[in-house]
Write a protein that holds these residues in place. Structure first.
Motif, PDB file in Angstrom:
ATOM      1  N   GLU A  83       5.351  -0.366   1.902  1.00 47.30           N
ATOM      2  CA  GLU A  83       3.968  -0.830   1.862  1.00 47.30           C
ATOM      3  C   GLU A  83       3.011   0.350   1.694  1.00 47.30           C
ATOM      4  O   GLU A  83       2.049   0.288   0.938  1.00 47.30           O
ATOM      5  CB  GLU A  83       3.660  -1.587   3.161  1.00 47.30           C
ATOM      6  CG  GLU A  83       2.368  -2.370   3.164  1.00 47.30           C
ATOM      7  CD  GLU A  83       2.323  -3.470   2.112  1.00 47.30           C
ATOM      8  OE1 GLU A  83       3.397  -4.027   1.814  1.00 47.30           O
ATOM      9  OE2 GLU A  83       1.235  -3.750   1.601  1.00 47.30           O
ATOM     10  N   GLU A  94      -3.351  -4.189  -3.942  1.00 42.88           N
ATOM     11  CA  GLU A  94      -3.102  -4.424  -2.515  1.00 42.88           C
ATOM     12  C   GLU A  94      -4.307  -5.100  -1.865  1.00 42.88           C
ATOM     13  O   GLU A  94      -4.162  -5.948  -0.992  1.00 42.88           O
ATOM     14  CB  GLU A  94      -2.796  -3.110  -1.814  1.00 42.88           C
ATOM     15  CG  GLU A  94      -1.391  -2.587  -2.096  1.00 42.88           C
ATOM     16  CD  GLU A  94      -0.309  -3.546  -1.613  1.00 42.88           C
ATOM     17  OE1 GLU A  94      -0.419  -4.039  -0.483  1.00 42.88           O
ATOM     18  OE2 GLU A  94       0.628  -3.828  -2.373  1.00 42.88           O
ATOM     19  N   GLU A  97      -4.181  -8.666  -2.804  1.00 39.38           N
ATOM     20  CA  GLU A  97      -3.103  -9.319  -2.051  1.00 39.38           C
ATOM     21  C   GLU A  97      -3.603  -9.739  -0.666  1.00 39.38           C
ATOM     22  O   GLU A  97      -3.398 -10.872  -0.223  1.00 39.38           O
ATOM     23  CB  GLU A  97      -1.976  -8.303  -1.914  1.00 39.38           C
ATOM     24  CG  GLU A  97      -0.628  -8.855  -1.585  1.00 39.38           C
ATOM     25  CD  GLU A  97       0.389  -7.718  -1.555  1.00 39.38           C
ATOM     26  OE1 GLU A  97       1.429  -7.862  -2.204  1.00 39.38           O
ATOM     27  OE2 GLU A  97       0.136  -6.688  -0.893  1.00 39.38           O
ATOM     28  N   HIS A 128      -2.116  -4.384   6.452  1.00 38.68           N
ATOM     29  CA  HIS A 128      -1.062  -4.958   5.609  1.00 38.68           C
ATOM     30  C   HIS A 128       0.193  -5.255   6.412  1.00 38.68           C
ATOM     31  O   HIS A 128       0.843  -6.277   6.204  1.00 38.68           O
ATOM     32  CB  HIS A 128      -0.746  -4.027   4.433  1.00 38.68           C
ATOM     33  CG  HIS A 128      -1.747  -4.138   3.331  1.00 38.68           C
ATOM     34  ND1 HIS A 128      -1.522  -4.856   2.193  1.00 38.68           N
ATOM     35  CD2 HIS A 128      -3.012  -3.654   3.239  1.00 38.68           C
ATOM     36  CE1 HIS A 128      -2.607  -4.796   1.424  1.00 38.68           C
ATOM     37  NE2 HIS A 128      -3.519  -4.070   2.040  1.00 38.68           N
ATOM     38  N   GLU A 132       0.443  -9.092   6.231  1.00 34.83           N
ATOM     39  CA  GLU A 132       1.336  -9.383   5.115  1.00 34.83           C
ATOM     40  C   GLU A 132       2.790  -9.411   5.583  1.00 34.83           C
ATOM     41  O   GLU A 132       3.553 -10.290   5.198  1.00 34.83           O
ATOM     42  CB  GLU A 132       1.141  -8.317   4.031  1.00 34.83           C
ATOM     43  CG  GLU A 132       1.887  -8.604   2.740  1.00 34.83           C
ATOM     44  CD  GLU A 132       1.829  -7.411   1.800  1.00 34.83           C
ATOM     45  OE1 GLU A 132       0.910  -6.578   1.943  1.00 34.83           O
ATOM     46  OE2 GLU A 132       2.711  -7.310   0.943  1.00 34.83           O
TER      47      GLU A 132
HETATM   48 ZN   LIG Z   1       0.367  -5.077   0.824  1.00 32.24          ZN
END
Ligand SMILES: [Zn+2]
Length: 229
Positions: A83, A94, A97, A128, A132
């Protein structure tokens, strides 16, 4: 009037692990003791089998927990490293996302983009990782602590039937160990259910049922071999 609900989900992780460990310790040690006792072993033989079972079980819990938590930690570390590479290589993608994730959770496009921007400015990898990949600091894997906690809780559980072996006269050993172990299991199930805010009766019934089944089976095996010998 109650203004604050009491949520207990965050407590169930370590609680579940230590209750499971103690539960395992009681069930496997009591079963072992009963199996050896119904086969006609001497009181010394029963005690030695029980102590060996405690050590073997605690070590096996520690090893299993260490391996499983370590591999989880490796996976998380690898995910975060990948990541972090993506964040450096494609910051725009990103950001999109993360925005998409917040839109899916119910924010409108503009707010989602603004939240993503601010969170990424604050701690991009953290945002993230959390939103994520589902990796939070709270869940960060700690293999050594997990291994020690498992081994320790198993040993605490295993000591209970062993104390019964030491205290009870040989004539009532089989009945005494079974009855007291089922009682310990019931108490443990009750404590766990109360602490976790789960239904008590169902929780107690589950642990007692499985404990009784394990003890009955090993006692049966012991009796078979005792007759055959
Ligand atoms: Zn990401």
């Amino acid at each position: 009037m109650r203004h604050r609900e009491r949520h207990r989900t965050h407590r169930t992780g370590w609680l579940r692990a230590s209750v499971l460990g103690a539960n395992d310790g009681i069930v496997s040690t009591a079963s072992l003791v009963l199996g050896v006792a119904t086969a006609g072993a001497s009181p010394e033989g029963i005690l030695i089998a029980g102590v060996a079972g405690l050590v073997a079980g605690a070590m096996s819990m520690a090893a299993g927990e260490y391996v499983s938590v370590s591999s989880q930690a490796d996976t998380e570390r690898a995910d975060l490293a990948r990541e972090s590479g993506e964040l450096a290589a494609n910051p725009v993608q990103e950001h999109a996302e993360l925005t998409a994730i917040y839109v899916k959770r119910g924010l409108d496009e503009t707010l989602a983009a603004s939240v993503a921007t601010q969170l990424m400015r604050h701690d991009a990898l953290g945002a993230h990782g959390r939103d994520e990949l589902g990796i939070t600091d709270m869940m960060a894997a700690r293999p050594v602590q997990a291994a020690l906690a498992s081994a320790g809780s198993f040993a605490v559980g295993a000591v209970l039937p062993l104390l019964m072996v030491l205290w009870l006269p040989a004539t009532v050993l089989i009945f005494g160990v079974s009855a007291s172990s089922l009682l310990f299991l019931a108490l443990l199930g009750m404590l766990a259910a109360r602490a976790g805010g789960a239904p008590v009766v169902a929780s107690v019934a589950r642990v007692v049922f499985w404990g009784a089944l394990a003890m009955a089976l090993t006692a049966g095996v012991g009796a078979l071999f005792g007759v055959a010998a």
